[in-house]
Enzyme design. Structure first.
Site, short mmCIF file in Angstrom:
data_model
loop_
_atom_site.label_atom_id
_atom_site.label_comp_id
_atom_site.label_asym_id
_atom_site.label_seq_id
_atom_site.Cartn_x
_atom_site.Cartn_y
_atom_site.Cartn_z
N GLU A 192 0.80 -1.23 0.00
CA GLU A 192 0.00 0.00 0.00
C GLU A 192 0.84 1.28 0.00
O GLU A 192 0.71 2.13 0.89
CB GLU A 192 -0.96 -0.01 1.19
N ASN A 218 1.72 -4.73 -3.40
CA ASN A 218 0.32 -5.02 -3.09
C ASN A 218 -0.42 -3.72 -2.79
O ASN A 218 0.06 -2.91 -2.00
CB ASN A 218 0.26 -5.96 -1.87
N HIS A 260 -10.83 -5.27 -2.07
CA HIS A 260 -11.73 -5.14 -0.93
C HIS A 260 -12.97 -4.37 -1.39
O HIS A 260 -12.87 -3.26 -1.92
CB HIS A 260 -11.07 -4.36 0.21
N GLU A 314 -6.60 -10.02 -1.79
CA GLU A 314 -7.26 -9.91 -0.49
C GLU A 314 -8.77 -9.74 -0.64
O GLU A 314 -9.39 -8.99 0.11
CB GLU A 314 -6.70 -8.73 0.30
N ASP A 366 -12.61 -9.49 -0.42
CA ASP A 366 -13.78 -9.74 0.40
C ASP A 366 -14.87 -8.77 -0.06
O ASP A 366 -14.59 -7.71 -0.62
CB ASP A 366 -13.50 -9.63 1.90
#
Length: 542
Positions: free
Chosen positions: A353, A396, A432, A463, A465
């Protein structure tokens, strides 16, 4: 057969095998694994406990929020049914505090928040026996009492559970008791230990007696299935990995969680256990035991490990934030951590990030940028390549699956890194979807994947979700399946990963509450039942 009978049988077995029992109880040190215990070292005279001073810190300011002492996850624990007693010899206490903790249930780390579950901690503090009891309903102890005086050197502590009370003795003398607060209602006892900075002590003896049996770590190898996500993904004309973030404590003490983790996925990412505040809590003091437990599980189940993360501006110990020599700190950390896992992990999130589309250069002006400028990114990748030449190295980032300034800045950054010869191999798209506005059309994501392919870069969904936010389960299923379909189709997409797989331990839980209120963002619900999202992903892989 009653557990008390089992304890007697176990003691006879130990004697027959040449391993002595201690004080007519079951010896919990000899013949059991204490080598995979953070801050501990097995010696000929017991287990040496070194202070970790490990804390959960706040994400923004890095303040210490919760102590995070270790538990022996891979070693022995007890099954209890009724009254029992634990005797421990705490040796070499030098005036600094020394702690032994008995957990009725293991604490759970919810993406950087530690849920304290029931436990009893006994400590030699200032020459007195301090007892604290957590009832699993708060971060803080429900009851704390202090007994005795003049305790130092070698102290044998007895912890006896009977009639709803915990009775404490030291060197054979009864000191007092506290309410049990149903700490051991679950029927298990796990062992943890810690020490005050500047101190340290030795667990010279540990035994249990009464209605107990000793249970060593569960078999890591899990049954497979030809109908699983991993089986379907590996059977594609171009196989891809299907992965998930994994938490270490439920992997050990939740059999259903462990079974799904082994059966459904062929790549795992440590959710927290490789982040800096977990693996290097003090400068030069490393705590790899929890992460090693995850890596061992992966190897036992033929899973690749995507390691996470080496350089980030969050999840840092306080010493790392305040150190004046940031470049040395960063490079030494990468060398030690990536070097420790070299040859055992397949991939690394090297820099996590780094983007901020609102800054002048598109980068977050975090502590690493402030110390080294934008060059910290190239230095981190170069150091990671040197530490583990065979690992695939990723940057990432979140929000870059969407079109806009954030994606544009990321694309330019990785293009410049490639042109400069920096050893970056790929980009992780976090995906996300916390709000409806986070939903991204699969075709937009596909365009970004293809743009990075033209630069010679791999990509992965890292990642994912999807919080339902009032949408139907079918909408959530469509989102998971849509991104998976892109990864299946595009030659440079190597893996599809989600940030956990069950709402029972998901990072979107309403944390800092007891009990935590689970989120709804993952393909298995809080009862570990598959949702429509799971079926939709299977259909895409078919």
């Amino acid at each position: 057969m009653r557990l008390a009978v089992l304890a007697a049988v176990s003691t006879v077995a130990l004697i027959a095998s040449g391993v002595p029992a201690v004080a007519a109880g079951i010896d919990l040190l000899r013949g059991h694994d204490w080598t995979h215990f953070a801050g501990a070292a097995r010696t000929a005279d017991g287990v040496q406990i070194t202070p970790l001073d490990r804390w959960i810190t706040s994400q923004k300011e890095g303040r210490r929020l919760q102590p995070n002492p270790p538990v022996n996850l891979a070693g022995p624990h007890l099954a209890v049914a009724g009254d029992f007693q634990v005797d421990a010899t705490m040796a070499g206490i030098n005036g600094k505090s020394a702690y032994l903790q008995l957990y009725g249930q293991l604490p759970v780390i919810y993406d950087e928040w530690r849920q304290e579950r029931p436990s009893v901690r006994v400590g030699i503090v200032g020459g007195r026996l301090e007892t604290a009891v957590w009832d699993g309903e708060s971060n803080t102890a429900e009851e704390t009492r202090t007994f005795g005086a003049g305790l130092s050197g070698d102290v044998t502590v007895s912890i006896k559970r009977a009639g709803g009370r915990i009775t404490l003795s030291a060197n054979g003398k009864r000191l007092g008791s506290v309410d049990e607060h149903d700490v051991f209602a679950s029927g298990t006892v796990w062992f943890g230990a810690d020490a005050q900075v500047g101190g340290g002590w030795r667990l010279a003896a540990l035994s249990a007696s009464g209605s107990v049996d000793v249970v060593d770590s569960p078999d890591r190898t899990q049954p497979t299935s030809k109908k699983s996500l991993r089986a379907k993904a590996s059977g594609l004309d171009r196989p891809i990995h299907v992965g998930t973030a994994i938490a270490s404590t439920p992997l050990v003490d939740d059999a259903a969680y462990r079974a799904i983790a082994g059966r459904e996925f062929d790549m795992i990412t440590p959710e927290n256990d490789m982040k800096p505040q977990f693996v290097q809590p003090r400068r030069g003091v490393f705590a790899f035991a929890e992460a090693d437990t995850l890596v061992d599980f992966a190897r036992a189940n033929d899973q690749a490990v995507h390691a996470h993360t080496l350089v980030w501006f969050e999840a840092l110990p306080t010493w790392m934030r305040s150190a004046p020599d940031k470049e040395t700190v960063m490079l030494d950390h990468i060398k030690a951590v990536a070097g420790h896992f070299a040859g055992r992990v397949a991939e690394w999130d090297v820099v996590n990030e780094p983007m901020d589309e609102d800054s002048s250069d598109g980068l977050r002006h975090n502590l690493w940028w402030q110390a080294m400028g934008k060059g910290y990114i190239a230095k981190a990748f170069t150091a990671a390549r040197q530490a583990d030449p065979n690992a695939v190295l990723y940057l990432n980032e979140y929000g870059v699956e969407e079109a806009g300034e954030r994606w544009d800045r990321l694309y330019q950054l990785v293009k410049d890194l490639k042109a400069a010869g920096v050893p970056i191999d790929g980009v992780g798209f976090q995906n996300h979807e916390y709000a409806k506005g986070d939903r991204t059309p699969p075709e937009t994501f596909r365009q970004h994947v293809q743009a990075l392919a033209a630069l010679g870069l791999k990509v992965r969904v890292s990642e994912m979700d999807v919080s339902a936010n009032g949408d139907s389960a079918a909408v959530q299923a469509k989102e998971f399946a849509g991104k998976l379909a892109v990864c299946r189709d595009e030659p440079n997409c190597t893996s599809f990963g989600m940030w956990g797989f069950t709402d029972r331990y998901g990072s979107t839980a309403d944390i800092n509450n007891y009990p935590p209120s689970p989120g709804d963002a993952l393909p298995w619900d809080r009862n570990l039942r598959p949702k429509k999202a799971y079926t939709a992903m299977l259909n895409e892989l078919n």
